[in-house]
Design a protein around this motif. Sequence first.
Motif, PDB file in Angstrom:
ATOM      1  N   LYS A 248      -1.107  29.389  59.654  1.00 31.44           N
ATOM      2  CA  LYS A 248      -0.895  30.785  59.260  1.00 31.44           C
ATOM      3  C   LYS A 248      -1.481  31.052  57.879  1.00 31.44           C
ATOM      4  O   LYS A 248      -2.125  32.079  57.642  1.00 31.44           O
ATOM      5  CB  LYS A 248       0.608  31.103  59.270  1.00 31.44           C
ATOM      6  CG  LYS A 248       1.238  31.142  60.656  1.00 31.44           C
ATOM      7  CD  LYS A 248       0.738  32.322  61.470  1.00 31.44           C
ATOM      8  CE  LYS A 248       1.444  32.420  62.803  1.00 31.44           C
ATOM      9  NZ  LYS A 248       0.968  33.565  63.615  1.00 31.44           N
TER      10      LYS A 248
ATOM     11  N   PHE B  25       8.040  35.990  57.194  1.00 32.40           N
ATOM     12  CA  PHE B  25       8.282  36.632  58.493  1.00 32.40           C
ATOM     13  C   PHE B  25       7.994  35.670  59.634  1.00 32.40           C
ATOM     14  O   PHE B  25       8.768  35.566  60.600  1.00 32.40           O
ATOM     15  CB  PHE B  25       7.414  37.886  58.605  1.00 32.40           C
ATOM     16  CG  PHE B  25       7.511  38.580  59.929  1.00 32.40           C
ATOM     17  CD1 PHE B  25       8.585  39.411  60.221  1.00 32.40           C
ATOM     18  CD2 PHE B  25       6.521  38.392  60.889  1.00 32.40           C
ATOM     19  CE1 PHE B  25       8.670  40.039  61.450  1.00 32.40           C
ATOM     20  CE2 PHE B  25       6.598  39.021  62.130  1.00 32.40           C
ATOM     21  CZ  PHE B  25       7.684  39.846  62.405  1.00 32.40           C
ATOM     22  N   ASP B  26       6.872  34.934  59.545  1.00 32.99           N
ATOM     23  CA  ASP B  26       6.493  34.014  60.615  1.00 32.99           C
ATOM     24  C   ASP B  26       7.458  32.830  60.711  1.00 32.99           C
ATOM     25  O   ASP B  26       7.773  32.352  61.811  1.00 32.99           O
ATOM     26  CB  ASP B  26       5.067  33.501  60.394  1.00 32.99           C
ATOM     27  CG  ASP B  26       4.019  34.586  60.653  1.00 32.99           C
ATOM     28  OD1 ASP B  26       4.253  35.437  61.532  1.00 32.99           O
ATOM     29  OD2 ASP B  26       2.987  34.597  59.952  1.00 32.99           O
TER      30      ASP B  26
ATOM     31  N   ARG C 173      10.623  32.887  59.895  1.00 34.74           N
ATOM     32  CA  ARG C 173      11.858  33.397  60.485  1.00 34.74           C
ATOM     33  C   ARG C 173      11.746  33.478  62.005  1.00 34.74           C
ATOM     34  O   ARG C 173      12.703  33.169  62.728  1.00 34.74           O
ATOM     35  CB  ARG C 173      12.182  34.764  59.898  1.00 34.74           C
ATOM     36  CG  ARG C 173      12.830  34.695  58.524  1.00 34.74           C
ATOM     37  CD  ARG C 173      13.120  36.065  57.975  1.00 34.74           C
ATOM     38  NE  ARG C 173      13.907  35.980  56.746  1.00 34.74           N
ATOM     39  CZ  ARG C 173      14.142  37.019  55.946  1.00 34.74           C
ATOM     40  NH1 ARG C 173      13.640  38.218  56.245  1.00 34.74           N
ATOM     41  NH2 ARG C 173      14.868  36.867  54.860  1.00 34.74           N
ATOM     42  N   ASN C 174      10.600  33.906  62.497  1.00 33.78           N
ATOM     43  CA  ASN C 174      10.397  33.947  63.943  1.00 33.78           C
ATOM     44  C   ASN C 174      10.421  32.539  64.535  1.00 33.78           C
ATOM     45  O   ASN C 174      10.976  32.321  65.622  1.00 33.78           O
ATOM     46  CB  ASN C 174       9.067  34.625  64.279  1.00 33.78           C
ATOM     47  CG  ASN C 174       9.150  36.138  64.140  1.00 33.78           C
ATOM     48  OD1 ASN C 174      10.229  36.718  64.226  1.00 33.78           O
ATOM     49  ND2 ASN C 174       8.018  36.782  63.920  1.00 33.78           N
ATOM     50  N   LEU C 175       9.815  31.576  63.823  1.00 33.71           N
ATOM     51  CA  LEU C 175       9.833  30.193  64.292  1.00 33.71           C
ATOM     52  C   LEU C 175      11.262  29.674  64.366  1.00 33.71           C
ATOM     53  O   LEU C 175      11.658  29.032  65.347  1.00 33.71           O
ATOM     54  CB  LEU C 175       8.996  29.314  63.358  1.00 33.71           C
ATOM     55  CG  LEU C 175       8.947  27.817  63.720  1.00 33.71           C
ATOM     56  CD1 LEU C 175       8.076  27.596  64.952  1.00 33.71           C
ATOM     57  CD2 LEU C 175       8.432  26.991  62.545  1.00 33.71           C
ATOM     58  N   ASN C 176      12.039  29.962  63.344  1.00 32.57           N
ATOM     59  CA  ASN C 176      13.428  29.503  63.305  1.00 32.57           C
ATOM     60  C   ASN C 176      14.252  30.133  64.424  1.00 32.57           C
ATOM     61  O   ASN C 176      15.088  29.474  65.058  1.00 32.57           O
ATOM     62  CB  ASN C 176      14.053  29.847  61.950  1.00 32.57           C
ATOM     63  CG  ASN C 176      15.473  29.341  61.835  1.00 32.57           C
ATOM     64  OD1 ASN C 176      15.729  28.151  61.983  1.00 32.57           O
ATOM     65  ND2 ASN C 176      16.403  30.251  61.580  1.00 32.57           N
ATOM     66  N   LYS C 177      13.986  31.419  64.696  1.00 34.47           N
ATOM     67  CA  LYS C 177      14.776  32.144  65.686  1.00 34.47           C
ATOM     68  C   LYS C 177      14.403  31.776  67.116  1.00 34.47           C
ATOM     69  O   LYS C 177      15.286  31.544  67.954  1.00 34.47           O
ATOM     70  CB  LYS C 177      14.597  33.653  65.473  1.00 34.47           C
ATOM     71  CG  LYS C 177      15.411  34.509  66.420  1.00 34.47           C
ATOM     72  CD  LYS C 177      15.239  35.987  66.088  1.00 34.47           C
ATOM     73  CE  LYS C 177      16.071  36.857  67.039  1.00 34.47           C
ATOM     74  NZ  LYS C 177      15.922  38.310  66.724  1.00 34.47           N
ATOM     75  N   PHE C 178      13.099  31.704  67.392  1.00 33.53           N
ATOM     76  CA  PHE C 178      12.660  31.550  68.772  1.00 33.53           C
ATOM     77  C   PHE C 178      12.292  30.109  69.161  1.00 33.53           C
ATOM     78  O   PHE C 178      12.231  29.796  70.350  1.00 33.53           O
ATOM     79  CB  PHE C 178      11.454  32.460  69.046  1.00 33.53           C
ATOM     80  CG  PHE C 178      11.759  33.910  68.861  1.00 33.53           C
ATOM     81  CD1 PHE C 178      12.623  34.571  69.723  1.00 33.53           C
ATOM     82  CD2 PHE C 178      11.208  34.632  67.804  1.00 33.53           C
ATOM     83  CE1 PHE C 178      12.906  35.923  69.557  1.00 33.53           C
ATOM     84  CE2 PHE C 178      11.484  35.980  67.628  1.00 33.53           C
ATOM     85  CZ  PHE C 178      12.336  36.624  68.510  1.00 33.53           C
TER      86      PHE C 178
END
Length: 413
Positions: A260, A283-284, A286-291
């Motif tokens: 990234k 932001f990226d 956080r998406n990795l952590n969530k999904f």
Amino acid sequence: MNIRGLGGRIKRKYISDLFKKQQVGFICLEETKCEHISKERCYQIWGSNEIECIEVGVVNNGGGIITMWKKDCFELKRYRSGNNFSIIEGIWKVGKPIEITIANVYCGGTLREKTIIWDEISEISKSHPIKLWCVAEDFNSIRSVGKRRCQNYNVNYSSEIRSFNKFIEDSSLVDISLVGRKFTWYKPNGTVKNIIDRILVSLEWLEKWSGSKLYVEGRSISDHCSLILKEININWGPKPFRCLDVWQKDARFKELVRNKWANYDIRGNGLYVLKEKLKRLKFDIRNLNKFVFGDVNKQRVELEKRVQELDGKDDEGELSVVDREERRQLLADLGQVRVKQEAILQQKARLSWISQGDLNTKFYHSSIKWRRMQNGINGLKVGDQWCEDPAEVKARVKEFFEGRFSGGGELTG
């Protein structure tokens, strides 16, 4: 609040004005030095007859406490009294009704006399069914030598400090830090000042009211300052992003950061590019952590539930080869999730003994909240006024660091 005796129109007016100003619902007065105070007198002190009260008279010509509350804020269920303390149990009716316990305590006299009171309260709290505890007290004891300012530094307080801290630890209570002032008691001639008045709360209390803050009022008629416990939740804007150490043990995290960062197409000066890249990377991640990583707490619950299902099936008969292999894999996954969960809590709570396997999720989540409360900026003293307005505080902090980095004079805030 510690008021030496309640006689005098000035004292009654001071207390009544303070109640009206702060809109309090529950009051603890210590060291009244009164044998008995009638309900009518309590009505005069508060300035209203829509209250209830419980009194504990003086012991050996010292102490004396009164606990009062508004009827529309608190409903008494039961209470018990001892030498210079009362423990009030009931329903706090502001918001969603909930059971709480308030202990109003005055600790005067020798260390032995104080220890007797501390031990009794500690034993009661350990076996008490209600876990939301608040202990408001004139302890007449300090937690460390650094919490006392005096001319004679040769006095040995070590035994009392150890006993006092042991009481707090054994009772699983938390000492809420002060807001606005550094000390709660001042000797009239100004030679001694320290923190001997405190409000201690249980971890469960912090779970319920995580925004609890202890405000120290300026003193007027007493050598003690009044303490006001409030729950204040202020929106300070976006929360800072924090990187968890456990992420760095996963190859997917490092690969995402590397790819990234290299592919962000941002133009401008160096500082602007750095800021924007960090913003997008946050932001990226956080998406990795969530999904990808997911909620470890939820994963643990789901894995444990499936293991229990297979264990129950095993109790009724033989598991198939497929079921046994699934359970083996589930237990392996559960072990990895526990390691991640412990690592996350350890980093957030900054508590070393979690690494020894003593995982108490509720305790550590409470400790995390407490650490954040301790580290947070509650406000700033601007001139002689305490300020909690986020916009004003941010402006003062910005002004301070602008002055520092520009080489100007030192700014206060």
